[in-house]
Scaffold this active site. Structure first.
Site, short mmCIF file in Angstrom:
data_model
loop_
_atom_site.label_atom_id
_atom_site.label_comp_id
_atom_site.label_asym_id
_atom_site.label_seq_id
_atom_site.Cartn_x
_atom_site.Cartn_y
_atom_site.Cartn_z
N HIS A 58 -7.32 -0.17 3.79
CA HIS A 58 -6.82 -0.57 2.48
C HIS A 58 -7.15 0.58 1.53
O HIS A 58 -8.24 1.16 1.60
CB HIS A 58 -7.51 -1.86 2.03
CG HIS A 58 -7.16 -3.05 2.88
ND1 HIS A 58 -6.49 -4.15 2.40
CD2 HIS A 58 -7.39 -3.30 4.19
CE1 HIS A 58 -6.32 -5.03 3.37
NE2 HIS A 58 -6.86 -4.53 4.47
N PRO A 59 -6.25 0.95 0.64
CA PRO A 59 -6.41 2.21 -0.09
C PRO A 59 -7.26 2.14 -1.36
O PRO A 59 -7.50 3.17 -1.98
CB PRO A 59 -4.97 2.59 -0.44
CG PRO A 59 -4.26 1.28 -0.54
CD PRO A 59 -4.89 0.38 0.48
N HIS A 65 0.83 -1.21 0.00
CA HIS A 65 0.00 0.00 0.00
C HIS A 65 0.87 1.26 0.00
O HIS A 65 0.71 2.12 0.87
CB HIS A 65 -0.92 0.02 1.23
CG HIS A 65 -1.89 -1.10 1.30
ND1 HIS A 65 -2.49 -1.49 2.49
CD2 HIS A 65 -2.38 -1.94 0.35
CE1 HIS A 65 -3.32 -2.50 2.26
NE2 HIS A 65 -3.26 -2.80 0.97
#
Length: 610
Positions: free
Chosen positions: A581-582, A536
């Site tokens: 989470h991106p 990430h």
């Protein structure tokens, strides 16, 4: 599919050129090309892989990593990790990493985005971002029975209803997932029934970017590109790599006028009359800028690249979620993806279940998540001792970040458990079933960099892999990260020793249980030798906020400092990391970027040069 060929593509008079057909890039191309008067081009280095089961089948997540659809980057040796190099997968196909990731659909905390705005990036706080989160999404809510059985709760008003990306809960889950909520609840982490509403603290069953009918992956390629590929004003070129951005001097200013790209052994130039938008991701967006002469003059001189715009922040401010993978031997009656990869008969049966009813292991994803504030898993005395060693903040973003340690409303640590051996360092034994407890640091203090190489003996090209140096556990911030992760690892182990999850666990095998000490277990050596990336990366072309070019690469409208007609729009513009989470955030960045481009065009700030 009506994809462009390189000769035809180079001859088109584009208004906007998008570098990278990934998560954000295809959002922007789709939204801009919705206006027939705007001509948009996208250059993507990888192929269009819509039918590859390694991409489309949810339960085969991770199988494509390291293959032809992965850029297969790696870090330089990390001194604080015993000199280890870490693999850094990135999607090399239309859809980018949205076509290669684990399809996790989460959203950060309100404070994550408000911190961006506090730095001076107007319009990037939670309230301003929420419409773009909703715009990208089409929620398919679970039945009441599913919600009660699997704790798959959502609040409908937090989500979009008619966006391109379908989000849905899995039909069924692994046995460990079924024990997740009760286990975390007994440890003081309640089930969060509204984890998309601005706080994701607690345990929850996450949504996934999966089509509810076909139960296949949804990526930016399938959600934004395929439905619009027939537009006459949208031209998508695959298997072509941008070499650099073409810049032209206009008086005292530089102007982006197009790109040079390669297809096979041939090179071409495509022109953009309005803007070039770089969406190559946190690894390659700074690489493209530097190869174009935008970056730290010292680095560019050493690499033999002519300096056009000096900016020391290009490629700096790299932040990454760090992760450990603790491995447990499970009840042998369980099964997961490892067993299917080892046994062709099991794999065939799983494929048949998926093909006929969209059920079974190939339809499952790891969705048992929990976010915890540091105050809940690290003693106050230990945390204060760790932070006392930090020097004064050098930049305002460091000062804003450190406020996180006093906030019990941010989930600085993520925990996730499911079936399978996810560690690159533990070798499975035949006939045994494993489970993995992941522990991930969300707001790291470590700061790294990504730059073009300076030791090639010639001017580097896009084909020379960038120098990725996260500087894990280095410097004062890195030392604090190490201490925090070592402390938080104890809670990860505690989760797995707590009923009912413990009922399916036979023993811990990595690190082996024999490492326990009489005064309590010490995980510090194991964390240092096993810590890996969570894939990430963010921040390498960050928004500068109040400090402008002194701290960033782009302004709050994502315009590159010192160059007209050039923006960056992907995870690299995020100035600080988020507790999430991106994926959903990168989609929202793409939506917001497209909106700003159209706003500036309407206001006359993005006039064409025709």
């Amino acid at each position: 599919m009506p994809f462009a060929d390189p000769q035809t593509f180079a001859a088109i008079a584009f208004d906007y050129l998008v570098i990278g057909g990934g998560t954000a890039g295809l959002v922007i191309a789709s939204r801009l090309s919705a206006l027939p008067a705007i001509t948009v081009g996208v250059v993507e280095a990888g192929p269009a892989s819509y039918h590859d089961p390694l991409v489309t089948v949810p339960g085969r997540f991770g199988e494509a990593l390291g293959g032809a659809l992965d850029w297969s980057f790696e870090t330089v040796p990390q001194p604080a990790l015993h000199g280890r190099r870490l693999q850094w997968p990135r999607g090399r196909l239309l859809g980018g990493t949205s076509a290669l990731n684990f399809m996790t659909w989460t959203r950060g905390n309100k404070q994550d985005y408000d911190a961006w705005e506090e730095l001076g990036n107007a319009g990037w706080g939670w309230d301003s971002m929420l419409p773009f989160f909703k715009k990208t999404e089409s929620l398919h809510q679970s039945s009441v029975t599913h919600q009660q059985t699997h704790q798959s709760y959502v609040t409908e008003t937090d989500h979009g209803k008619d966006g391109p990306v379908a989000t849905v809960h899995s039909k069924e889950y692994s046995v460990p997932h079924q024990h997740w909520h009760a286990t975390l609840n007994s440890l003081g982490l309640a089930t969060n029934t509204r984890h998309f509403g601005g706080s994701n603290i607690g345990a929850f069953t996450t949504l996934t970017s999966v089509d509810p009918a076909s139960r296949s992956r949804v990526s930016s390629a399938t959600a934004y590109c395929l439905p619009n590929i027939a537009r006459e004003n949208l031209h998508v070129l695959v298997n072509a790599t941008v070499d650099k951005i073409e810049l032209e001097r206009h008086g005292n200013d530089w102007q982006a006028i197009g790109v040079t790209f390669s297809s096979g052994v041939q090179r071409f130039t495509a022109k953009a009359d309005c803007e070039v938008v770089v969406c190559a991701g946190s690894v390659q967006s700074p690489q493209v800028l530097e190869l174009s002469g935008i970056g730290n003059a010292d680095i560019l001189h050493k690499a033999g690249v002519s300096v056009k715009v000096h900016n020391r922040n290009v490629g700096e401010n790299l932040q990454e979620h760090m992760m450990t993978a603790m491995i447990f031997e499970l009840d042998p009656t369980l099964s997961g993806p490892d067993e299917l990869r080892a046994d062709p008969h099991l794999a065939k049966a799983a494929q048949q279940a998926y093909d006929t009813s969209r059920t079974g292991i190939y339809a499952m994803l790891p969705c048992a998540l929990s976010y915890a504030p540091l105050a809940q898993v690290v003693s106050r005395d230990n945390l204060e001792q760790i932070l006392s060693k930090l020097p004064p903040a050098a930049k305002s973003r460091d000062e804003v970040l450190r406020k996180q340690f006093d906030q019990k409303t941010r989930g600085q640590i993520e925990y996730l458990f499911d079936v399978g051996n996810w560690s690159p360092y533990y070798k499975s034994s035949a006939g045994k079933v494993y489970g993995t407890m992941l522990m991930m640091l969300q707001l790291p203090l470590s700061r790294g960099s990504i730059h073009i190489p300076t030791d090639t003996g010639r001017e580097p090209t896009i084909y020379d892999k960038p120098v990725i140096n996260p500087r894990y556990f280095e410097g004062h911030g890195g030392e604090a990260d190490f201490e925090i992760m070592s402390e938080c690892q104890k809670f990860a182990d505690k989760i797995c020793k707590t009923a009912p999850l413990s009922s399916v666990i036979r023993k811990r095998v990595y690190p082996p249980e024999s490492t326990a000490l009489s005064g309590g277990e010490e995980f510090r050596p194991w964390v240092r030798e096993s810590c890996i990336t969570d894939w990430h990366p963010i921040g390498t072309c960050a928004m500068g906020g109040h400090e402008g070019i002194e701290s960033g690469v782009v302004d709050d409208r994502l315009r590159v400092y010192g160059v007209k007609g050039l923006r960056v729009a992907d995870a690299s513009v995020m100035p600080l990391h988020i507790c999430s989470h991106p994926q959903a955030t990168v989609y929202a960045i793409g939506e917001k970027a497209a909106s700003m481009i159209l706003e500036d065009r309407e206001a006359g700030l993005g006039e064409t040069r025709k």
